[in-house]
Design a protein around this motif. Structure first.
Motif, PDB file in Angstrom:
ATOM      1  N   ARG A  68     -45.461 -46.184  30.689  1.00 16.86           N
ATOM      2  CA  ARG A  68     -46.283 -47.332  31.049  1.00 16.86           C
ATOM      3  C   ARG A  68     -46.179 -48.416  29.982  1.00 16.86           C
ATOM      4  O   ARG A  68     -46.200 -48.120  28.781  1.00 16.86           O
ATOM      5  N   ILE A  69     -46.077 -49.649  30.433  1.00 15.08           N
ATOM      6  CA  ILE A  69     -46.111 -50.815  29.551  1.00 15.08           C
ATOM      7  C   ILE A  69     -47.355 -51.612  29.901  1.00 15.08           C
ATOM      8  O   ILE A  69     -47.486 -52.102  31.027  1.00 15.08           O
ATOM      9  N   GLU A  70     -48.289 -51.686  28.951  1.00 15.07           N
ATOM     10  CA  GLU A  70     -49.570 -52.359  29.159  1.00 15.07           C
ATOM     11  C   GLU A  70     -50.241 -51.881  30.444  1.00 15.07           C
ATOM     12  O   GLU A  70     -50.751 -52.667  31.235  1.00 15.07           O
ATOM     13  N   GLY A  71     -50.227 -50.561  30.643  1.00 17.34           N
ATOM     14  CA  GLY A  71     -50.916 -49.951  31.769  1.00 17.34           C
ATOM     15  C   GLY A  71     -50.127 -49.872  33.051  1.00 17.34           C
ATOM     16  O   GLY A  71     -50.517 -49.169  33.981  1.00 17.34           O
ATOM     17  N   GLU A  72     -48.981 -50.544  33.126  1.00 12.32           N
ATOM     18  CA  GLU A  72     -48.182 -50.574  34.352  1.00 12.32           C
ATOM     19  C   GLU A  72     -47.019 -49.604  34.231  1.00 12.32           C
ATOM     20  O   GLU A  72     -46.233 -49.674  33.277  1.00 12.32           O
ATOM     21  N   GLU A  73     -46.901 -48.696  35.216  1.00  8.38           N
ATOM     22  CA  GLU A  73     -45.808 -47.733  35.176  1.00  8.38           C
ATOM     23  C   GLU A  73     -44.477 -48.460  35.306  1.00  8.38           C
ATOM     24  O   GLU A  73     -44.295 -49.312  36.186  1.00  8.38           O
ATOM     25  N   SER A  74     -43.545 -48.132  34.430  1.00 12.21           N
ATOM     26  CA  SER A  74     -42.298 -48.873  34.342  1.00 12.21           C
ATOM     27  C   SER A  74     -41.128 -47.924  34.157  1.00 12.21           C
ATOM     28  O   SER A  74     -41.286 -46.767  33.782  1.00 12.21           O
ATOM     29  N   GLY A  75     -39.942 -48.457  34.421  1.00 13.18           N
ATOM     30  CA  GLY A  75     -38.708 -47.764  34.119  1.00 13.18           C
ATOM     31  C   GLY A  75     -37.692 -48.824  33.749  1.00 13.18           C
ATOM     32  O   GLY A  75     -37.117 -49.467  34.619  1.00 13.18           O
ATOM     33  N   LEU A  76     -37.534 -49.067  32.474  1.00  8.88           N
ATOM     34  CA  LEU A  76     -36.667 -50.160  32.033  1.00  8.88           C
ATOM     35  C   LEU A  76     -35.216 -49.864  32.379  1.00  8.88           C
ATOM     36  O   LEU A  76     -34.733 -48.749  32.196  1.00  8.88           O
ATOM     37  N   SER A  77     -34.503 -50.882  32.840  1.00  9.01           N
ATOM     38  CA  SER A  77     -33.113 -50.698  33.260  1.00  9.01           C
ATOM     39  C   SER A  77     -32.109 -51.274  32.281  1.00  9.01           C
ATOM     40  O   SER A  77     -30.907 -51.067  32.430  1.00  9.01           O
ATOM     41  N   SER A  78     -32.586 -52.017  31.252  1.00  7.03           N
ATOM     42  CA  SER A  78     -31.654 -52.615  30.291  1.00  7.03           C
ATOM     43  C   SER A  78     -32.414 -53.082  29.060  1.00  7.03           C
ATOM     44  O   SER A  78     -33.627 -53.324  29.125  1.00  7.03           O
ATOM     45  N   PRO A  79     -31.713 -53.237  27.931  1.00 11.18           N
ATOM     46  CA  PRO A  79     -32.361 -53.801  26.737  1.00 11.18           C
ATOM     47  C   PRO A  79     -32.884 -55.211  26.980  1.00 11.18           C
ATOM     48  O   PRO A  79     -33.908 -55.602  26.406  1.00 11.18           O
ATOM     49  N   ARG A  80     -32.207 -56.000  27.830  1.00 12.93           N
ATOM     50  CA  ARG A  80     -32.685 -57.353  28.130  1.00 12.93           C
ATOM     51  C   ARG A  80     -34.038 -57.295  28.827  1.00 12.93           C
ATOM     52  O   ARG A  80     -34.932 -58.086  28.531  1.00 12.93           O
ATOM     53  N   GLU A  81     -34.196 -56.344  29.753  1.00 10.97           N
ATOM     54  CA  GLU A  81     -35.491 -56.188  30.419  1.00 10.97           C
ATOM     55  C   GLU A  81     -36.562 -55.774  29.423  1.00 10.97           C
ATOM     56  O   GLU A  81     -37.703 -56.248  29.485  1.00 10.97           O
ATOM     57  N   ALA A  82     -36.197 -54.896  28.479  1.00 12.75           N
ATOM     58  CA  ALA A  82     -37.148 -54.487  27.443  1.00 12.75           C
ATOM     59  C   ALA A  82     -37.586 -55.694  26.616  1.00 12.75           C
ATOM     60  O   ALA A  82     -38.781 -55.874  26.339  1.00 12.75           O
ATOM     61  N   LEU A  83     -36.623 -56.536  26.220  1.00 14.90           N
ATOM     62  CA  LEU A  83     -36.953 -57.748  25.463  1.00 14.90           C
ATOM     63  C   LEU A  83     -37.863 -58.666  26.261  1.00 14.90           C
ATOM     64  O   LEU A  83     -38.825 -59.241  25.726  1.00 14.90           O
ATOM     65  N   ASP A  84     -37.565 -58.806  27.557  1.00 17.77           N
ATOM     66  CA  ASP A  84     -38.393 -59.657  28.412  1.00 17.77           C
ATOM     67  C   ASP A  84     -39.821 -59.127  28.522  1.00 17.77           C
ATOM     68  O   ASP A  84     -40.756 -59.899  28.739  1.00 17.77           O
ATOM     69  N   ARG A  85     -39.975 -57.806  28.357  1.00 19.95           N
ATOM     70  CA  ARG A  85     -41.317 -57.194  28.393  1.00 19.95           C
ATOM     71  C   ARG A  85     -41.939 -57.126  27.000  1.00 19.95           C
ATOM     72  O   ARG A  85     -43.016 -56.554  26.829  1.00 19.95           O
TER      73      ARG A  85
END
Length: 274
Positions: A68-85
């Motif tokens: 979870r990222i800030e309470g929202e269940e997530s599944g990051l697909s790339s480092p760019r998406e991680a940076l955006d989050r």
């Protein structure tokens, strides 16, 4: 004032698992990262620290558990998406260009430009000024931001990377063994800037195999061994000596000590050779 346990974690991993074919890299690992706190992940080589970093940084997806990222269940697909989050990772190799100046490395991949159309060009003055200001804000007083970053010490390069992540709006900062190859003085410098990132309100994940460095700055401690979690403690729940003992193997180390003990005349060794 709201207690930290009542706040939504910036990142919350629960019972995370990851397999590569028949190899179990992680199994049942949980951790929380809160704003203004440092969560230390400790373990020897092969403990699963690298796999955990890759999952949080978006390089690999987990096979089991919840992320979870800030309470929202997530599944990051790339480092760019991680940076955006808002999740930034400072790897051990730092991914810098040694011959480029400090300011160019600070903005590498995110260079501001000025002008229009075919006359658009890098805003070098802005990058130099911003780099100097942001480093000073973190307490880093470099002699010259025009010097090649390769001329800086390992500790100074780590500090530039931390300041860069803060400037570009990271909420969570993952630091992969930032003191592993450093001496005592440079390690102290890096730990100071790790604490400065925490004081800026970031949630920091500090990956290390050094329990003494972890205890100097850590608020939470997660211990990994062969891909499983063998301990999870807040700072109030554990002393540095107990953290070091668990990190070293705890009861396994005690058993080894008994096995290696000699009798006054070396009887155990003589008997063992018969």
């Amino acid at each position: 004032m709201t207690d930290v346990t009542e706040r939504t974690a910036l990142v919350h991993l629960e019972d995370i698992g990851k397999h590569y074919g028949n190899v179990r890299a992680l199994d049942g690992v949980s951790l929380e990262v809160h704003a203004g706190e440092i969560t230390c992940v400790l373990g020897d080589n092969g403990a699963g620290k690298s796999t955990l970093i890759k999952i949080v940084a978006g390089l690999h997806r987990h096979d089991a558990g919840t992320f979870r990222i800030e309470g929202e269940e997530s599944g990051l697909s790339s480092p760019r998406e991680a940076l955006d989050r808002g999740i930034a990772t400072v790897h051990q190799d730092l991914a810098v260009v040694p011959l480029m100046p400090v300011w160019r490395n600070f903005f590498l991949g995110s260079e501001p430009r000025k002008g229009f159309g075919p006359f658009k060009r890098l805003d070098v003055d802005l990058m130099r000024r911003t780099t100097r200001e942001q480093l000073l804000r973190m307490g880093i007083d470099l002699r010259d931001v025009d010097q090649p970053i390769g001329t800086l010490s390992g500790g100074e390069r780590q500090c530039v990377a931390i300041a860069r992540a803060v400037y570009f709006g990271a909420k969570v900062l993952i630091l992969d063994e930032p003191t592993a190859a450093l001496g005592v003085k440079q390690s102290g410098m890096v730990l100071k800037y790790v604490a400065a990132a925490r004081d800026e309100g970031l949630g920091v994940v500090f990956i290390t195999h050094n329990p003494h460095h972890a205890y100097l700055v850590g608020d939470r401690f997660v211990l990994l061994k062969r891909g499983t979690m063998v301990g999870s403690h807040t700072r109030e729940e554990i002393t540095v000596d107990e953290l070091a003992r668990q990190m070293a193997g705890g009861n396994e180390l005690d058993d080894l000590r008994h096995e290696l003990e000699r009798t006054p005349h070396g009887g155990d060794r003589q008997d063992a050779g018969r």
